[in-house]
Scaffold this motif. Structure first.
Motif, mmCIF file in Angstrom:
data_model
loop_
_atom_site.group_PDB
_atom_site.id
_atom_site.type_symbol
_atom_site.label_atom_id
_atom_site.label_comp_id
_atom_site.label_asym_id
_atom_site.label_seq_id
_atom_site.Cartn_x
_atom_site.Cartn_y
_atom_site.Cartn_z
ATOM 1 N N LEU A 129 -8.468 13.149 -10.971
ATOM 2 C CA LEU A 129 -8.099 12.703 -9.633
ATOM 3 C C LEU A 129 -8.855 11.422 -9.320
ATOM 4 O O LEU A 129 -9.967 11.216 -9.797
ATOM 5 C CB LEU A 129 -8.444 13.775 -8.600
ATOM 6 N N THR A 130 -8.254 10.592 -8.516
ATOM 7 C CA THR A 130 -8.900 9.359 -8.076
ATOM 8 C C THR A 130 -8.443 9.053 -6.663
ATOM 9 O O THR A 130 -7.427 9.571 -6.207
ATOM 10 C CB THR A 130 -8.578 8.186 -9.039
ATOM 11 N N ASP A 131 -9.186 8.197 -5.964
ATOM 12 C CA ASP A 131 -8.796 7.843 -4.601
ATOM 13 C C ASP A 131 -7.869 6.631 -4.567
ATOM 14 O O ASP A 131 -7.096 6.464 -3.639
ATOM 15 C CB ASP A 131 -10.020 7.623 -3.703
ATOM 16 N N ILE A 132 -7.928 5.790 -5.616
ATOM 17 C CA ILE A 132 -7.146 4.560 -5.594
ATOM 18 C C ILE A 132 -6.771 4.130 -7.006
ATOM 19 O O ILE A 132 -7.545 4.304 -7.941
ATOM 20 C CB ILE A 132 -7.934 3.424 -4.890
ATOM 21 N N ASP A 180 0.349 8.827 -16.301
ATOM 22 C CA ASP A 180 1.439 8.075 -16.909
ATOM 23 C C ASP A 180 1.066 6.637 -17.277
ATOM 24 O O ASP A 180 1.483 6.128 -18.321
ATOM 25 C CB ASP A 180 2.661 8.042 -15.984
ATOM 26 N N TYR A 181 0.309 5.960 -16.404
ATOM 27 C CA TYR A 181 0.053 4.536 -16.601
ATOM 28 C C TYR A 181 -1.328 4.222 -17.157
ATOM 29 O O TYR A 181 -1.507 3.200 -17.823
ATOM 30 C CB TYR A 181 0.274 3.759 -15.303
ATOM 31 N N LEU A 182 -2.303 5.078 -16.881
ATOM 32 C CA LEU A 182 -3.668 4.791 -17.319
ATOM 33 C C LEU A 182 -4.192 5.807 -18.328
ATOM 34 O O LEU A 182 -5.311 5.675 -18.814
ATOM 35 C CB LEU A 182 -4.598 4.731 -16.100
ATOM 36 N N ASN A 183 -3.394 6.831 -18.609
ATOM 37 C CA ASN A 183 -3.777 7.892 -19.533
ATOM 38 C C ASN A 183 -5.088 8.566 -19.120
ATOM 39 O O ASN A 183 -5.887 8.951 -19.956
ATOM 40 C CB ASN A 183 -3.860 7.366 -20.973
ATOM 41 N N HIS A 184 -5.313 8.668 -17.809
ATOM 42 C CA HIS A 184 -6.472 9.370 -17.265
ATOM 43 C C HIS A 184 -6.005 10.727 -16.748
ATOM 44 O O HIS A 184 -4.925 10.830 -16.177
ATOM 45 C CB HIS A 184 -7.109 8.590 -16.123
ATOM 46 N N GLN A 185 -6.850 11.719 -16.904
ATOM 47 C CA GLN A 185 -6.484 13.079 -16.500
ATOM 48 C C GLN A 185 -7.242 13.538 -15.256
ATOM 49 O O GLN A 185 -7.361 14.727 -15.014
ATOM 50 C CB GLN A 185 -6.751 14.044 -17.658
ATOM 51 N N ILE A 231 -3.109 4.894 -2.762
ATOM 52 C CA ILE A 231 -4.285 5.563 -2.206
ATOM 53 C C ILE A 231 -3.947 7.015 -1.913
ATOM 54 O O ILE A 231 -2.983 7.307 -1.192
ATOM 55 C CB ILE A 231 -4.767 4.861 -0.924
ATOM 56 N N SER A 232 -4.780 7.911 -2.453
ATOM 57 C CA SER A 232 -4.620 9.342 -2.190
ATOM 58 C C SER A 232 -5.286 9.694 -0.864
ATOM 59 O O SER A 232 -6.511 9.621 -0.740
ATOM 60 C CB SER A 232 -5.248 10.171 -3.302
ATOM 61 N N ILE A 233 -4.495 10.068 0.096
ATOM 62 C CA ILE A 233 -5.026 10.497 1.401
ATOM 63 C C ILE A 233 -5.825 11.793 1.236
ATOM 64 O O ILE A 233 -6.826 11.996 1.923
ATOM 65 C CB ILE A 233 -3.870 10.646 2.421
ATOM 66 N N ASP A 234 -5.441 12.636 0.293
ATOM 67 C CA ASP A 234 -6.211 13.858 0.014
ATOM 68 C C ASP A 234 -7.634 13.511 -0.418
ATOM 69 O O ASP A 234 -8.604 14.124 0.033
ATOM 70 C CB ASP A 234 -5.543 14.684 -1.089
ATOM 71 N N ARG A 235 -7.778 12.522 -1.327
ATOM 72 C CA ARG A 235 -9.104 12.109 -1.814
ATOM 73 C C ARG A 235 -9.910 11.477 -0.686
ATOM 74 O O ARG A 235 -11.114 11.706 -0.577
ATOM 75 C CB ARG A 235 -9.006 11.073 -2.942
ATOM 76 N N TYR A 264 0.870 -1.173 0.000
ATOM 77 C CA TYR A 264 0.000 0.000 0.000
ATOM 78 C C TYR A 264 0.906 1.222 0.000
ATOM 79 O O TYR A 264 1.807 1.317 0.836
ATOM 80 C CB TYR A 264 -0.872 0.036 1.253
ATOM 81 N N ILE A 265 0.646 2.124 -0.924
ATOM 82 C CA ILE A 265 1.403 3.365 -0.974
ATOM 83 C C ILE A 265 0.402 4.495 -0.765
ATOM 84 O O ILE A 265 -0.445 4.746 -1.624
ATOM 85 C CB ILE A 265 2.166 3.539 -2.300
ATOM 86 N N PHE A 266 0.475 5.125 0.400
ATOM 87 C CA PHE A 266 -0.390 6.250 0.715
ATOM 88 C C PHE A 266 0.303 7.499 0.192
ATOM 89 O O PHE A 266 1.494 7.703 0.452
ATOM 90 C CB PHE A 266 -0.639 6.346 2.215
ATOM 91 N N CYS A 267 -0.443 8.315 -0.546
ATOM 92 C CA CYS A 267 0.201 9.425 -1.228
ATOM 93 C C CYS A 267 -0.721 10.633 -1.336
ATOM 94 O O CYS A 267 -1.854 10.611 -0.862
ATOM 95 C CB CYS A 267 0.654 8.978 -2.613
ATOM 96 N N SER A 268 -0.220 11.658 -2.013
ATOM 97 C CA SER A 268 -0.972 12.893 -2.241
ATOM 98 C C SER A 268 -1.758 12.783 -3.551
ATOM 99 O O SER A 268 -1.497 11.912 -4.384
ATOM 100 C CB SER A 268 -0.005 14.074 -2.338
ATOM 101 N N ASP A 269 -2.699 13.717 -3.735
ATOM 102 C CA ASP A 269 -3.409 13.810 -5.013
ATOM 103 C C ASP A 269 -2.436 13.979 -6.169
ATOM 104 O O ASP A 269 -2.577 13.338 -7.216
ATOM 105 C CB ASP A 269 -4.351 15.023 -5.007
ATOM 106 N N THR A 270 -1.445 14.836 -5.986
ATOM 107 C CA THR A 270 -0.488 15.130 -7.050
ATOM 108 C C THR A 270 0.267 13.875 -7.473
ATOM 109 O O THR A 270 0.419 13.592 -8.663
ATOM 110 C CB THR A 270 0.511 16.217 -6.582
#
Length: 145
Positions: A61-64, A54-59, A81-85, A40-46
């Motif tokens: 924000l997402t939570d996971i 980069d990997y899904l070509n989606h533009q 997982i975005s802790i911001d989301r 599990y990598i908890f991270c920021s929205d950015t």
């Protein structure tokens, strides 16, 4: 340990990581799966937005984002997982931050178990599974999910 927690670009530490690992492993076992290796990598929205681009070509924000490396009845992968989301969704839905976090964490495990969430029927099934495993949390630790 087959489940590890990492942190990128955030000031956050998961409370009770041993309990969380126990719950996730038991949840996977109920799906007749063995946890081999989950990060599990908890991270920021950015941070998560960059992965999404980069990997899904989606533009958006997402939570996971779940990168599945599972095979047969053994689950493995990376779950970002975005802790911001999580914080924003918890606020928007008027639910406790940790409940929303656990919901998203089990959501990732369910993806590793083979469940999807693109079609309406899949979303319904996913939500039922999430609720069932949030209830398991309460049973395991004698607390409100």
């Amino acid at each position: 340990m087959p489940i590890r927690f990492f942190y990128e670009e955030i000031e956050f530490k998961l409370p009770n990581p041993a309990n969380v690992k126990n719950w996730l492993i038991q949840s996977a076992q109920k799906e007749k799966k063995t946890v081999k290796d989950i990060n599990y990598i908890f991270c920021s929205d950015t941070f998560l937005l960059k992965l999404n681009q980069d990997y899904l070509n989606h533009q958006t924000l997402t939570d996971i984002i779940t990168f599945d490396e599972s095979a047969n009845n053994t689950i493995a992968g990376e779950i970002y997982i975005s802790i911001d989301r999580i914080a924003e969704n918890a606020h928007n839905y008027n639910i406790d931050f940790l409940v929303e976090l656990r919901r998203v964490m089990i959501h990732g495990v369910l993806h590793l178990c083979g469940y999807g969430d693109k079609k309406p029927a899949e979303k319904i099934q996913m939500r039922k599974k999430e609720e069932a495993y949030l209830s398991l949390w309460g049973k395991l630790f004698h607390v409100k999910p």
